[in-house]
Motif scaffolding. Structure first.
Motif, PDB file in Angstrom:
ATOM      1  N   LEU A  46       3.330   8.434   4.689  1.00  0.00           N
ATOM      2  CA  LEU A  46       2.672   8.116   5.958  1.00  0.00           C
ATOM      3  C   LEU A  46       1.197   8.510   5.914  1.00  0.00           C
ATOM      4  N   ASP A  47       0.905   9.680   5.379  1.00  0.00           N
ATOM      5  CA  ASP A  47      -0.492  10.111   5.261  1.00  0.00           C
ATOM      6  C   ASP A  47      -1.287   9.160   4.373  1.00  0.00           C
ATOM      7  N   ARG A  48      -0.677   8.717   3.289  1.00  0.00           N
ATOM      8  CA  ARG A  48      -1.363   7.805   2.369  1.00  0.00           C
ATOM      9  C   ARG A  48      -1.632   6.444   3.023  1.00  0.00           C
ATOM     10  N   LEU A  49      -0.663   5.943   3.792  1.00  0.00           N
ATOM     11  CA  LEU A  49      -0.789   4.612   4.383  1.00  0.00           C
ATOM     12  C   LEU A  49      -1.893   4.506   5.427  1.00  0.00           C
ATOM     13  N   VAL A  50      -2.290   5.605   6.018  1.00  0.00           N
ATOM     14  CA  VAL A  50      -3.338   5.533   7.043  1.00  0.00           C
ATOM     15  C   VAL A  50      -4.732   5.736   6.451  1.00  0.00           C
ATOM     16  N   GLY A  51      -4.823   5.873   5.139  1.00  0.00           N
ATOM     17  CA  GLY A  51      -6.126   6.022   4.492  1.00  0.00           C
ATOM     18  C   GLY A  51      -6.929   4.736   4.513  1.00  0.00           C
ATOM     19  N   ASP A  52      -8.251   4.879   4.602  1.00  0.00           N
ATOM     20  CA  ASP A  52      -9.134   3.717   4.688  1.00  0.00           C
ATOM     21  C   ASP A  52      -9.053   2.808   3.479  1.00  0.00           C
ATOM     22  N   ASP A  53      -8.873   3.375   2.274  1.00  0.00           N
ATOM     23  CA  ASP A  53      -8.862   2.536   1.069  1.00  0.00           C
ATOM     24  C   ASP A  53      -7.722   1.527   1.102  1.00  0.00           C
ATOM     25  N   LEU A  54      -6.526   1.962   1.447  1.00  0.00           N
ATOM     26  CA  LEU A  54      -5.388   1.041   1.522  1.00  0.00           C
ATOM     27  C   LEU A  54      -5.567   0.040   2.661  1.00  0.00           C
ATOM     28  N   ARG A  55      -6.065   0.501   3.776  1.00  0.00           N
ATOM     29  CA  ARG A  55      -6.231  -0.391   4.928  1.00  0.00           C
ATOM     30  C   ARG A  55      -7.212  -1.517   4.616  1.00  0.00           C
ATOM     31  N   GLU A  56      -8.300  -1.198   3.936  1.00  0.00           N
ATOM     32  CA  GLU A  56      -9.289  -2.227   3.603  1.00  0.00           C
ATOM     33  C   GLU A  56      -8.725  -3.247   2.622  1.00  0.00           C
ATOM     34  N   ARG A  57      -8.027  -2.774   1.585  1.00  0.00           N
ATOM     35  CA  ARG A  57      -7.438  -3.707   0.609  1.00  0.00           C
ATOM     36  C   ARG A  57      -6.355  -4.556   1.264  1.00  0.00           C
ATOM     37  N   THR A  87       0.995 -10.329   5.164  1.00  0.00           N
ATOM     38  CA  THR A  87       0.264 -11.361   5.900  1.00  0.00           C
ATOM     39  C   THR A  87      -0.463 -10.751   7.101  1.00  0.00           C
ATOM     40  N   ALA A  88       0.133  -9.734   7.700  1.00  0.00           N
ATOM     41  CA  ALA A  88      -0.522  -9.041   8.813  1.00  0.00           C
ATOM     42  C   ALA A  88      -1.655  -8.143   8.311  1.00  0.00           C
ATOM     43  N   GLY A  89      -1.767  -7.996   6.992  1.00  0.00           N
ATOM     44  CA  GLY A  89      -2.842  -7.185   6.424  1.00  0.00           C
ATOM     45  C   GLY A  89      -2.594  -5.694   6.522  1.00  0.00           C
ATOM     46  N   LEU A  90      -1.315  -5.294   6.410  1.00  0.00           N
ATOM     47  CA  LEU A  90      -0.966  -3.886   6.601  1.00  0.00           C
ATOM     48  C   LEU A  90      -0.670  -3.159   5.297  1.00  0.00           C
ATOM     49  N   PRO A  91      -1.127  -1.909   5.184  1.00  0.00           N
ATOM     50  CA  PRO A  91      -0.655  -1.069   4.092  1.00  0.00           C
ATOM     51  C   PRO A  91       0.874  -1.000   4.169  1.00  0.00           C
ATOM     52  N   THR A  92       1.505  -1.015   3.011  1.00  0.00           N
ATOM     53  CA  THR A  92       2.957  -1.185   2.956  1.00  0.00           C
ATOM     54  C   THR A  92       3.577  -0.197   1.986  1.00  0.00           C
ATOM     55  N   TRP A  93       4.681   0.418   2.399  1.00  0.00           N
ATOM     56  CA  TRP A  93       5.474   1.246   1.493  1.00  0.00           C
ATOM     57  C   TRP A  93       6.897   0.723   1.540  1.00  0.00           C
ATOM     58  N   ILE A  94       7.485   0.568   0.361  1.00  0.00           N
ATOM     59  CA  ILE A  94       8.844   0.043   0.261  1.00  0.00           C
ATOM     60  C   ILE A  94       9.761   1.110  -0.327  1.00  0.00           C
ATOM     61  N   TYR A  95      10.849   1.392   0.381  1.00  0.00           N
ATOM     62  CA  TYR A  95      11.924   2.234  -0.140  1.00  0.00           C
ATOM     63  C   TYR A  95      13.041   1.294  -0.581  1.00  0.00           C
ATOM     64  N   THR A  96      13.155   1.083  -1.878  1.00  0.00           N
ATOM     65  CA  THR A  96      14.077   0.087  -2.410  1.00  0.00           C
ATOM     66  C   THR A  96      15.511   0.605  -2.454  1.00  0.00           C
ATOM     67  N   VAL A  97      16.435  -0.332  -2.302  1.00  0.00           N
ATOM     68  CA  VAL A  97      17.860  -0.032  -2.423  1.00  0.00           C
ATOM     69  C   VAL A  97      18.446  -0.807  -3.606  1.00  0.00           C
ATOM     70  N   PHE A  98      18.236  -2.122  -3.649  1.00  0.00           N
ATOM     71  CA  PHE A  98      18.766  -2.938  -4.742  1.00  0.00           C
ATOM     72  C   PHE A  98      18.157  -4.332  -4.715  1.00  0.00           C
ATOM     73  N   SER A  99      18.632  -5.190  -5.584  1.00  0.00           N
ATOM     74  CA  SER A  99      18.289  -6.610  -5.637  1.00  0.00           C
ATOM     75  C   SER A  99      16.818  -6.819  -5.968  1.00  0.00           C
ATOM     76  N   ASP A 100      16.134  -7.662  -5.185  1.00  0.00           N
ATOM     77  CA  ASP A 100      14.734  -7.995  -5.463  1.00  0.00           C
ATOM     78  C   ASP A 100      13.753  -6.978  -4.885  1.00  0.00           C
ATOM     79  N   GLN A 101      14.226  -5.961  -4.220  1.00  0.00           N
ATOM     80  CA  GLN A 101      13.351  -5.001  -3.554  1.00  0.00           C
ATOM     81  C   GLN A 101      12.402  -4.278  -4.519  1.00  0.00           C
ATOM     82  N   PRO A 102      12.846  -3.821  -5.696  1.00  0.00           N
ATOM     83  CA  PRO A 102      11.882  -3.208  -6.627  1.00  0.00           C
ATOM     84  C   PRO A 102      10.796  -4.183  -7.075  1.00  0.00           C
TER      85      PRO A 102
END
Length: 166
Positions: free
Chosen positions: A127-138, A83-98
């Motif tokens: 971290l390097d990937r998340l600061v790329g313009d392509d992810l930020r725009e999407r 909702t904040a419009g941020l590139p996101t990376w998830i490190y899953t542990v269990f449950s609904d996270q994947p």
């Protein structure tokens, strides 16, 4: 950039903080670490200027002030980041996270991996990937769409329609 693991207990807090400090040094990014339910209070003394630990914080307030988010993939944290419009990376542990990690990946606004992959090289790459313009725009476009939705109003209308059928 925000890194947080919410309700996921950190089994070796010192190792986690050391890894994040090294990643911050390698990337030059400022990293704000949400400690969630883990006690990292004794680890704040020797942190470099670009790494800070925070306790409970309102994601709706904080995330719009961040560049990207890395977290455990809880539904609420995922929703707040998108909702904040941020590139996101998830490190899953269990449950609904994947599931949420897969959604982030399919939207093209980040990705996910199992928490077992959380290591220095992997994190630096993320971290390097998340600061790329392509992810930020999407991510910004997804955030705009989400902020325009009236989810509560839609749910109330659907429940009302279902109640009228009964």
């Amino acid at each position: 950039m925000f890194l947080g693991f919410g309700s996921m207990p950190v089994l070796d807090p010192q190792k986690l903080v050391d890894l994040i400090v090294r990643a911050a040094g390698r990337t030059g990014l400022r990293l704000l670490v949400g400690v969630g339910w883990s006690d990292l209070s004794g680890l704040t003394g020797d942190l470099p200027e670009n790494v800070r630990l925070v306790g409970a914080v309102d994601h709706d307030w904080l995330f719009p002030r961040c560049r990207a988010v890395v977290h455990h993939g809880g539904a609420g944290t995922t929703a707040a980041g998108l909702t904040a419009g941020l590139p996101t990376w998830i490190y899953t542990v269990f449950s609904d996270q994947p599931f949420w990690g897969e959604r982030v990946s399919r939207l093209g606004v980040g990705g996910y991996a199992n928490f077992q992959e959380f290591g220095l090289e992997h994190l630096v790459g993320v971290l390097d990937r998340l600061v790329g313009d392509d992810l930020r725009e999407r991510a910004a476009a997804i955030g705009e769409r989400l902020r325009e939705e009236d989810g509560v109003g839609t749910a109330v209308n659907l429940i009302g329609k279902l109640a009228d059928r009964g």
